[in-house]
Design a protein around this motif. Structure first.
Motif, PDB file in Angstrom:
ATOM      1  N   UNK A  51       1.112  34.632 -15.848  1.00  0.00           N
ATOM      2  CA  UNK A  51      -0.225  35.182 -16.019  1.00  0.00           C
ATOM      3  C   UNK A  51      -0.189  36.672 -15.676  1.00  0.00           C
ATOM      4  N   UNK A  52      -0.728  37.527 -16.539  1.00  0.00           N
ATOM      5  CA  UNK A  52      -0.700  38.965 -16.250  1.00  0.00           C
ATOM      6  C   UNK A  52      -1.561  39.371 -15.044  1.00  0.00           C
ATOM      7  N   UNK A  53      -2.520  38.543 -14.671  1.00  0.00           N
ATOM      8  CA  UNK A  53      -3.382  38.866 -13.524  1.00  0.00           C
ATOM      9  C   UNK A  53      -2.815  38.364 -12.207  1.00  0.00           C
ATOM     10  N   UNK A  69      -4.592  29.325 -11.735  1.00  0.00           N
ATOM     11  CA  UNK A  69      -4.955  30.209 -10.632  1.00  0.00           C
ATOM     12  C   UNK A  69      -6.029  31.217 -11.044  1.00  0.00           C
ATOM     13  N   UNK A  70      -5.897  31.801 -12.233  1.00  0.00           N
ATOM     14  CA  UNK A  70      -6.881  32.768 -12.731  1.00  0.00           C
ATOM     15  C   UNK A  70      -8.055  32.086 -13.426  1.00  0.00           C
ATOM     16  N   UNK A  71      -7.908  30.789 -13.700  1.00  0.00           N
ATOM     17  CA  UNK A  71      -8.919  30.019 -14.429  1.00  0.00           C
ATOM     18  C   UNK A  71      -9.196  30.629 -15.795  1.00  0.00           C
ATOM     19  N   UNK A  72      -8.078  30.956 -16.496  1.00  0.00           N
ATOM     20  CA  UNK A  72      -8.160  31.545 -17.831  1.00  0.00           C
ATOM     21  C   UNK A  72      -7.226  30.810 -18.785  1.00  0.00           C
ATOM     22  N   UNK A  73      -7.610  30.809 -20.060  1.00  0.00           N
ATOM     23  CA  UNK A  73      -6.780  30.246 -21.122  1.00  0.00           C
ATOM     24  C   UNK A  73      -6.479  31.346 -22.125  1.00  0.00           C
ATOM     25  N   UNK A 133      -1.631  37.799 -24.350  1.00  0.00           N
ATOM     26  CA  UNK A 133      -1.688  37.818 -22.888  1.00  0.00           C
ATOM     27  C   UNK A 133      -2.623  38.906 -22.350  1.00  0.00           C
ATOM     28  N   UNK A 134      -3.724  39.120 -23.031  1.00  0.00           N
ATOM     29  CA  UNK A 134      -4.717  40.095 -22.597  1.00  0.00           C
ATOM     30  C   UNK A 134      -5.882  39.365 -21.942  1.00  0.00           C
ATOM     31  N   UNK A 135      -6.224  39.722 -20.709  1.00  0.00           N
ATOM     32  CA  UNK A 135      -7.363  39.072 -20.060  1.00  0.00           C
ATOM     33  C   UNK A 135      -8.644  39.162 -20.886  1.00  0.00           C
ATOM     34  N   UNK A 194      -8.895  38.813 -23.995  1.00  0.00           N
ATOM     35  CA  UNK A 194      -8.819  37.816 -25.073  1.00  0.00           C
ATOM     36  C   UNK A 194      -8.871  36.390 -24.530  1.00  0.00           C
ATOM     37  N   UNK A 195      -8.691  36.234 -23.230  1.00  0.00           N
ATOM     38  CA  UNK A 195      -8.659  34.897 -22.615  1.00  0.00           C
ATOM     39  C   UNK A 195     -10.060  34.352 -22.463  1.00  0.00           C
ATOM     40  N   UNK A 196     -10.145  33.023 -22.464  1.00  0.00           N
ATOM     41  CA  UNK A 196     -11.445  32.393 -22.231  1.00  0.00           C
ATOM     42  C   UNK A 196     -11.429  31.769 -20.837  1.00  0.00           C
ATOM     43  N   UNK A 197     -12.564  31.812 -20.143  1.00  0.00           N
ATOM     44  CA  UNK A 197     -12.623  31.194 -18.822  1.00  0.00           C
ATOM     45  C   UNK A 197     -12.581  29.669 -18.920  1.00  0.00           C
ATOM     46  N   UNK A 198     -11.964  29.044 -17.945  1.00  0.00           N
ATOM     47  CA  UNK A 198     -11.913  27.578 -17.872  1.00  0.00           C
ATOM     48  C   UNK A 198     -12.430  27.135 -16.511  1.00  0.00           C
ATOM     49  N   UNK A 199     -12.838  25.875 -16.439  1.00  0.00           N
ATOM     50  CA  UNK A 199     -13.325  25.316 -15.171  1.00  0.00           C
ATOM     51  C   UNK A 199     -12.182  24.832 -14.321  1.00  0.00           C
TER      52      UNK A 199
END
Length: 63
Positions: free
Chosen positions: A20-22, A40-44, A54-56, A58-63
């Motif tokens: 994860x880049x973050x 860990x970042x809660x991102x997909x 791998x751009x935050x 462009x990622x979607x949040x996940x639960x």
């Protein structure tokens, strides 16, 4: 580019190298949604045309 094996699955060795880049934490591949999941970042992060985006932003949040 993520390579596919003969069975059409993503290359496991390459997935082990991606983080994860973050958080710099591990990623899981969701085959159904074609996404790399950072718990860990809660991102997909999407995988488009076998290329992980791998751009935050462009990622979607996940639960």
């Amino acid at each position: 580019m993520i390579e596919k094996t003969e069975t059409g699955e993503l290359d496991v060795k390459l997935l082990e190298l991606l983080v994860c880049p973050l958080t710099k934490g591990p990623l899981e591949y969701d085959r159904e949604r074609h996404e790399l999941i950072s718990r860990k970042a809660k991102l997909a992060y999407p995988v488009r045309g076998n290329i992980p985006i791998m751009l935050p932003s462009e990622a979607r949040p996940i639960d």
